[in-house]
Design a protein around this motif. Sequence first.
Motif, mmCIF file in Angstrom:
data_model
loop_
_atom_site.group_PDB
_atom_site.id
_atom_site.type_symbol
_atom_site.label_atom_id
_atom_site.label_comp_id
_atom_site.label_asym_id
_atom_site.label_seq_id
_atom_site.Cartn_x
_atom_site.Cartn_y
_atom_site.Cartn_z
ATOM 1 N N SER A 274 56.275 16.752 80.806
ATOM 2 C CA SER A 274 56.327 17.874 80.105
ATOM 3 C C SER A 274 57.431 18.667 80.741
ATOM 4 N N ILE A 275 57.452 19.149 82.062
ATOM 5 C CA ILE A 275 58.302 19.903 82.716
ATOM 6 C C ILE A 275 59.828 19.210 82.733
ATOM 7 N N MET A 276 59.756 18.077 83.115
ATOM 8 C CA MET A 276 61.055 17.276 82.872
ATOM 9 C C MET A 276 61.775 17.412 81.460
ATOM 10 N N THR A 277 61.052 17.132 80.481
ATOM 11 C CA THR A 277 61.461 17.389 79.093
ATOM 12 C C THR A 277 62.070 18.883 78.857
ATOM 13 N N GLU A 278 61.186 19.654 79.325
ATOM 14 C CA GLU A 278 61.462 21.193 79.100
ATOM 15 C C GLU A 278 62.829 21.673 79.702
ATOM 16 N N ILE A 279 62.795 21.033 80.925
ATOM 17 C CA ILE A 279 64.267 21.693 81.528
ATOM 18 C C ILE A 279 65.323 20.795 81.468
ATOM 19 N N GLY A 280 65.268 19.646 80.913
ATOM 20 C CA GLY A 280 66.401 18.670 80.477
ATOM 21 C C GLY A 280 66.749 17.662 81.529
ATOM 22 N N ASN A 281 65.947 17.549 82.709
ATOM 23 C CA ASN A 281 65.988 16.293 83.530
ATOM 24 C C ASN A 281 65.472 14.847 82.997
ATOM 25 N N GLY A 284 64.911 12.453 85.863
ATOM 26 C CA GLY A 284 63.528 12.556 86.346
ATOM 27 C C GLY A 284 62.423 12.133 85.020
ATOM 28 N N GLN A 285 62.952 11.864 83.847
ATOM 29 C CA GLN A 285 62.165 11.318 82.812
ATOM 30 C C GLN A 285 62.046 9.813 83.029
ATOM 31 N N ILE A 286 63.097 9.193 83.468
ATOM 32 C CA ILE A 286 63.291 7.760 83.630
ATOM 33 C C ILE A 286 62.319 7.494 84.704
ATOM 34 N N GLN A 287 62.286 8.054 85.707
ATOM 35 C CA GLN A 287 61.464 7.854 86.751
ATOM 36 C C GLN A 287 59.784 7.912 86.414
ATOM 37 N N VAL A 288 59.524 8.898 85.525
ATOM 38 C CA VAL A 288 58.204 9.111 85.269
ATOM 39 C C VAL A 288 57.773 7.868 84.318
ATOM 40 N N LEU A 289 58.665 7.508 83.508
ATOM 41 C CA LEU A 289 58.341 6.474 82.425
ATOM 42 C C LEU A 289 58.259 5.185 83.250
ATOM 43 N N ALA A 312 62.500 4.544 78.376
ATOM 44 C CA ALA A 312 63.008 4.688 79.533
ATOM 45 C C ALA A 312 64.403 4.040 79.584
ATOM 46 N N GLN A 313 64.614 2.714 78.927
ATOM 47 C CA GLN A 313 65.653 2.370 78.893
ATOM 48 C C GLN A 313 66.778 2.945 77.890
ATOM 49 N N GLU A 314 66.184 3.367 77.022
ATOM 50 C CA GLU A 314 67.251 4.374 75.889
ATOM 51 C C GLU A 314 67.737 5.310 76.947
ATOM 52 N N LEU A 315 66.992 6.118 77.600
ATOM 53 C CA LEU A 315 67.414 7.364 78.527
ATOM 54 C C LEU A 315 68.597 6.607 79.546
ATOM 55 N N ALA A 316 68.025 5.756 80.264
ATOM 56 C CA ALA A 316 69.060 5.082 81.263
ATOM 57 C C ALA A 316 70.359 4.715 80.704
ATOM 58 N N GLU A 317 70.402 4.181 79.464
ATOM 59 C CA GLU A 317 71.636 3.717 78.959
ATOM 60 C C GLU A 317 72.602 4.966 78.613
#
Length: 412
Positions: A274-281, A284-289, A312-317
């Motif tokens: 929730s926080i990672m998404t809010e701040i745009g990290n 961090g979102q990849i690590q959570v997923l 996560a793959q979509e974000l990492a790419e």
Amino acid sequence: MGQDQTKQQIEKGLNLYQSNQTEKALQVWMRVLEKTTGPAGRFRVLSCLITAHSEMGRYKDMLKFAVVQIDTARELEDPDYLTESYLNLARSNEKLCEFQKTISYCKTCLNMQGTTVSLRLNGQVNLSMGNAFLGLSIFQKALECFEKALRYAHNNDDKMLECRVCCSLGNFYTQIKDYEKALFFPCKAAELVNDYGKGWSLKYRAMSQYHMAVAYRKLGRLADAMESCEESMKIALQHGDRPLQALCLLCFADIHRSRKDVQTAFPRYDSSMSIMTEIGNRLGQIQVLLGVAKCWMIQKELDKALESTEKAQELAEGLGNKLGLLKLHCLCESIYRSKGRQRELRGHVVRFHECVEEMELYCGLCGESIGERNNQLQALPCSHFFHLKCLQTDGTRGCPHCRRATVKPGFV
């Protein structure tokens, strides 16, 4: 607003900010920004606003003020101001995981040689560039930048910069799985805080404790990991440091997952996301997923695990984070093996090995992979790294990676 009045109001804002009255400090600085006509005063107050928004995780606002500061620096027609403003622009993009832009702005800073602030700021520029290369999983260049930043810190006796570089080096060695060094560097950062940090912001203590917690967890020292993470989280909550809160929640979730306590881990992952998404990290979102996918695998919920890996793959790419992609291919290989789906399994095995080759994540001496398991590593002066035991056996015959790069193909 006159020059003296501007200076007084900026100081007033700093005092409020240091006493944790962040919103009041921002109000004071915004009033100064509206009323100050002198570009030098505007530049100084913009620096305060950039730092405050960075620490609160308001990275889009940080970027907005950094862009305004570039225009102000151009008005001043002073290369010192321009160097500093490009560094702030680089940092803003680093926080928003725009790593290629970060590297580009850092190179602009380094090309402005001869300015009086360049020696003071070059260490910070190299640190930011190293973090960006690490975000792209370009490990040799990341290490090269961190080592340069460390040299600047030592040459300028800049203990704060040394502390920050040590935390980044801890993160670096965590990613390539030399957990002994991953713990050594944040412990060194914590020592610097204890020895020199009486007048420093508590964020330096919190930062070192968080990186220690990550290394302790990787080493299986879960009680130590929990203790360090709790200390870091306590400071993050006191100071309204949202980015660090998100990282601590992720670390707590990983600790619970390591204990196979999936039901406690899930809500921590949710809060972190929730926080990672809010701040745009997005990193961090990849690590959570990845953590969530591993929890679903523990519960044998393979379809739900695949859902997490796809996101996560979509974000990492999108970020160009090769290590994230490597980890995802490894997880997917395991999932498809359990499902008995050979075609998909083979596809992920091929892509996994492509990632290893791209990142040069193998020892140039023994040929075995680096980062697959905990191993002691050693970097040569060129910043290529190898298994320590291989270098001890091989002696000092130079870097095989560099030798290969300089060998020209012969005529057939």
